[in-house]
Motif scaffolding. Structure first.
Motif, PDB file in Angstrom:
ATOM      1  N   ALA A 190       0.806  -1.220   0.000  1.00 56.90           N
ATOM      2  CA  ALA A 190       0.000   0.000   0.000  1.00 56.90           C
ATOM      3  C   ALA A 190       0.837   1.266   0.000  1.00 56.90           C
ATOM      4  N   GLY A 191       2.099   1.194   0.404  1.00 55.73           N
ATOM      5  CA  GLY A 191       2.936   2.372   0.436  1.00 55.73           C
ATOM      6  C   GLY A 191       3.631   2.658  -0.868  1.00 55.73           C
ATOM      7  N   GLY A 192       3.471   1.841  -1.879  1.00 59.69           N
ATOM      8  CA  GLY A 192       4.094   2.083  -3.170  1.00 59.69           C
ATOM      9  C   GLY A 192       5.436   1.406  -3.345  1.00 59.69           C
ATOM     10  N   TYR A 193       5.814   0.584  -2.374  1.00 57.54           N
ATOM     11  CA  TYR A 193       7.095  -0.104  -2.462  1.00 57.54           C
ATOM     12  C   TYR A 193       6.877  -1.540  -2.906  1.00 57.54           C
ATOM     13  N   VAL A 194       7.813  -2.044  -3.671  1.00 61.67           N
ATOM     14  CA  VAL A 194       7.803  -3.452  -4.039  1.00 61.67           C
ATOM     15  C   VAL A 194       8.700  -4.154  -3.023  1.00 61.67           C
ATOM     16  N   PRO A 195       8.154  -5.067  -2.215  1.00 58.87           N
ATOM     17  CA  PRO A 195       8.969  -5.702  -1.182  1.00 58.87           C
ATOM     18  C   PRO A 195      10.155  -6.468  -1.780  1.00 58.87           C
ATOM     19  N   ALA A 196      11.288  -6.371  -1.091  1.00 58.84           N
ATOM     20  CA  ALA A 196      12.475  -7.133  -1.487  1.00 58.84           C
ATOM     21  C   ALA A 196      12.319  -8.570  -1.009  1.00 58.84           C
ATOM     22  N   ALA A 197      13.167  -9.468  -1.494  1.00 56.47           N
ATOM     23  CA  ALA A 197      13.108 -10.895  -1.137  1.00 56.47           C
ATOM     24  C   ALA A 197      13.226 -11.106   0.366  1.00 56.47           C
ATOM     25  N   GLY A 244      12.101  -2.527   0.012  1.00 51.86           N
ATOM     26  CA  GLY A 244      12.549  -2.543  -1.374  1.00 51.86           C
ATOM     27  C   GLY A 244      12.580  -1.147  -1.961  1.00 51.86           C
ATOM     28  N   ARG A 245      12.356  -1.053  -3.249  1.00 47.88           N
ATOM     29  CA  ARG A 245      12.431   0.236  -3.947  1.00 47.88           C
ATOM     30  C   ARG A 245      11.050   0.796  -4.219  1.00 47.88           C
ATOM     31  N   PHE A 246      10.969   2.117  -4.162  1.00 50.39           N
ATOM     32  CA  PHE A 246       9.721   2.809  -4.446  1.00 50.39           C
ATOM     33  C   PHE A 246       9.466   2.783  -5.944  1.00 50.39           C
ATOM     34  N   GLN A 247       8.232   2.619  -6.350  1.00 45.23           N
ATOM     35  CA  GLN A 247       7.859   2.547  -7.761  1.00 45.23           C
ATOM     36  C   GLN A 247       7.084   3.800  -8.158  1.00 45.23           C
ATOM     37  N   VAL A 304      -0.468   4.371  -7.134  1.00 44.96           N
ATOM     38  CA  VAL A 304      -0.700   4.717  -8.537  1.00 44.96           C
ATOM     39  C   VAL A 304      -0.546   6.222  -8.775  1.00 44.96           C
ATOM     40  N   GLU A 305      -0.563   7.011  -7.729  1.00 37.24           N
ATOM     41  CA  GLU A 305      -0.418   8.461  -7.881  1.00 37.24           C
ATOM     42  C   GLU A 305       1.003   8.951  -7.632  1.00 37.24           C
ATOM     43  N   GLN A 306       1.960   8.061  -7.612  1.00 35.75           N
ATOM     44  CA  GLN A 306       3.365   8.434  -7.515  1.00 35.75           C
ATOM     45  C   GLN A 306       3.904   8.384  -8.938  1.00 35.75           C
TER      46      GLN A 306
END
Length: 172
Positions: free
Chosen positions: A6-13, A18-21, A102-104
């Motif tokens: 929900a925060g816009g991050y793709v979780p790392a392994a 992870g990194r913000f998208q 989606v708004e980033q």
């Protein structure tokens, strides 16, 4: 993993954020002397009734921002634009704090003074009108974040990087 939280991050392994998208988009501002070509949006679900860049859209997976700009010009206006005729104008990092991941966004604005063909509305279901406007006499309402770029263009001072939707302007 690989799913956006929900925060816009793709979780790392390892489960860390992870990194913000961000969602990239390309905007082509066709120029004719002191005029710019704008379309009035309709039936898109976003800013319908507002004037906007005549050609703009999301960068698709595996597509460069330059290829996206050329594709949008072809799909929306029926014109061909050479990559060398896309002049970088500004990159806008924008957000809508209540809009979620989606708004980033990161928007690449290009100025274009040369193209092949006559611009026409190709997607009639998405555009109600298409007209040239003097930068000194733009119509309303304009899509707000695009209005920031058009206003800077009219003043003759477009910064290479702009922001929109953040609480306070960045310190310089």
């Amino acid at each position: 993993m690989g799913r956006e939280d929900a925060g816009g991050y793709v979780p790392a392994a390892d489960g860390s954020p992870g990194r913000f998208q961000v969602v990239p988009a390309a905007y082509v501002l066709l120029r004719r002397g002191d005029e710019v070509l704008l379309q009035r949006r309709q039936n898109t679900g976003y800013m319908d009734g507002h004037w906007a860049a005549a050609a703009a859209g999301h960068v698709e997976q595996g597509e460069s921002v330059l290829a996206a700009a050329r594709r949008e010009a072809r799909e929306e206006l029926g014109i061909e634009v050479a990559t060398t005729d896309l002049e970088p104008l500004t990159v806008m990092h924008r957000t809508r704090p209540d809009g979620g991941p989606v708004e980033q966004r990161v928007d690449f604005f290009f100025r274009c003074r040369t193209w092949s063909g006559e611009p026409v509305i190709e997607e009639r279901e998405k555009a109600a009108d298409l007209r040239w406007f003097a930068l000194s006499d733009l119509p309303g309402p304009l899509v707000p974040h695009e209005a920031v770029v058009l206003d800077a263009l009219a003043r003759g001072v477009v910064p290479p990087v702009t922001t929109y939707g953040f609480e306070a302007p960045e310190d310089t």
